[in-house]
Design a protein around this motif. Structure first.
Motif, mmCIF file in Angstrom:
data_model
loop_
_atom_site.group_PDB
_atom_site.id
_atom_site.type_symbol
_atom_site.label_atom_id
_atom_site.label_comp_id
_atom_site.label_asym_id
_atom_site.label_seq_id
_atom_site.Cartn_x
_atom_site.Cartn_y
_atom_site.Cartn_z
ATOM 1 N N PRO A 29 55.024 -2.868 -8.871
ATOM 2 C CA PRO A 29 55.909 -3.880 -9.460
ATOM 3 C C PRO A 29 55.311 -4.439 -10.740
ATOM 4 O O PRO A 29 54.098 -4.664 -10.833
ATOM 5 N N ASP A 32 57.785 -10.213 -12.274
ATOM 6 C CA ASP A 32 59.098 -10.582 -11.738
ATOM 7 C C ASP A 32 60.236 -9.956 -12.542
ATOM 8 O O ASP A 32 61.366 -10.445 -12.517
ATOM 9 N N SER A 33 59.940 -8.896 -13.251
ATOM 10 C CA SER A 33 60.931 -8.273 -14.128
ATOM 11 C C SER A 33 61.956 -7.434 -13.382
ATOM 12 O O SER A 33 62.968 -7.031 -13.953
ATOM 13 N N GLY A 34 61.680 -7.141 -12.108
ATOM 14 C CA GLY A 34 62.546 -6.229 -11.371
ATOM 15 C C GLY A 34 62.233 -4.775 -11.644
ATOM 16 O O GLY A 34 62.902 -3.890 -11.115
ATOM 17 N N LEU A 35 61.210 -4.514 -12.460
ATOM 18 C CA LEU A 35 60.820 -3.159 -12.809
ATOM 19 C C LEU A 35 59.652 -2.685 -11.937
ATOM 20 O O LEU A 35 58.757 -3.469 -11.593
ATOM 21 N N THR A 36 59.667 -1.417 -11.593
ATOM 22 C CA THR A 36 58.549 -0.791 -10.894
ATOM 23 C C THR A 36 58.160 0.478 -11.638
ATOM 24 O O THR A 36 59.008 1.183 -12.180
ATOM 25 N N HIS A 69 64.384 0.018 -12.612
ATOM 26 C CA HIS A 69 64.792 -1.370 -12.402
ATOM 27 C C HIS A 69 65.405 -1.507 -11.023
ATOM 28 O O HIS A 69 65.915 -0.537 -10.446
ATOM 29 N N SER A 70 65.366 -2.711 -10.485
ATOM 30 C CA SER A 70 65.925 -2.959 -9.155
ATOM 31 C C SER A 70 67.418 -2.676 -9.086
ATOM 32 O O SER A 70 67.974 -2.457 -8.006
ATOM 33 N N SER A 71 68.084 -2.630 -10.235
ATOM 34 C CA SER A 71 69.510 -2.307 -10.277
ATOM 35 C C SER A 71 69.766 -0.828 -9.989
ATOM 36 O O SER A 71 70.892 -0.430 -9.698
ATOM 37 N N TYR A 74 66.913 3.829 -14.455
ATOM 38 C CA TYR A 74 65.535 4.247 -14.666
ATOM 39 C C TYR A 74 65.376 5.029 -15.954
ATOM 40 O O TYR A 74 66.325 5.586 -16.511
#
Length: 251
Positions: A29, A32-36, A69-71, A74
């Motif tokens: 992770p 807190d960007s939602g990116l991995t 992204h968590s959405s 990629y």
């Protein structure tokens, strides 16, 4: 002088050809960007794309970077060494983007890939190596079995050989003692076979893999195509049956 048609061999994104069965990717992770971020280095005894060697049957050092992204959206990049006879192409860099999502026990990946060869200089009158593909992947899991499928289309395939379609299906089976057995069967259609250097063909593979130590996965596989030596880019030895060994680690 034009490069030999034996050089008309396409590229491979990620680890689909290097190691068909790996554990679920570790993800780092990014705050807190939602990116991995996922990074995967690979050492392999060959580099195959749809059953055809990209390194003239020699080892390859590769790396894949995936930012998601968590959405579900990629971006990705894959780099490797290559060796195409009659050309100065020595590196390959593939850039990808897409969207991944789940629907029950099924997962889907809809995206595109741009295959490039940094440092390659086309001889006067030769054709371009770079090309793009739209790719759709799907999998469905009913433990211990996972069914997988891939469909790909290029508007102007490698060596400017026109429209190209690829279909592939297969399965991964989880076995005792941490082993995974994978099988794939695919078929490549190419509009301008003469320019590409080979007829339409089938390819298949069987791969066994297992984590051996410290997250490092060993994969051993058998690969083959329906192309005879005469059909393989004017008599090249890039399409023959072979065994391949791969070591990888996912960070």
């Amino acid at each position: 002088m034009k490069p030999s048609l034996a050089a008309a061999v396409p590229a491979c994104l990620g680890l689909l050809c290097a190691a068909m069965a790996m554990p679920a990717a570790a993800q780092m992770p990014l705050g807190d960007s939602g990116l991995t971020l996922t990074v995967t280095p690979v050492l392999s005894s060959d580099y195959l794309f749809r059953g055809i060697s990209q390194t003239r049957n020699r080892p390859a050092i590769q790396g894949t970077v995936d930012l998601q992204h968590s959405s579900g959206f990629y971006l990705g990049a894959f780099a490797t060494n290559v060796a195409f006879p009659g050309t100065d192409a020595r590196q390959e860099l593939d850039l990808s983007a897409g969207y991944r999502f789940e629907a029950g026990a099924a997962t889907f990946d809809l995206g595109g890939i741009y295959y490039t060869y940094p440092g390659y200089h086309a001889a006067p009158g030769s054709y371009d190596f770079n090309y793009v593909e739209a790719i759709a992947k799907a999998s469905y899991t009913v433990a211990p079995l996972k069914l997988v499928g891939t469909a790909a289309w290029s508007p102007n395939f490698y060596f400017e050989s026109g429209h190209a379609f690829y279909l592939e299906g297969g399965a991964d089976v989880s076995l005792p003692a941490g082993f995974t057995l994978s099988g794939r069967l695919g078929y490549q259609w190419i509009e301008r076979n003469r320019r590409y250097g080979a007829p339409d063909y089938a390819n298949w593979q069987i791969v066994a893999s297992r984590e051996i130590v410290a997250g490092i996965t060993l994969a051993v596989g058998y690969y083959d195509t329906s192309l005879s030596k005469r059909e393989c880019f004017g008599g090249a030895k890039f399409c023959e049956a072979r065994a391949m060994v791969t070591l990888s680690k996912i960070f």
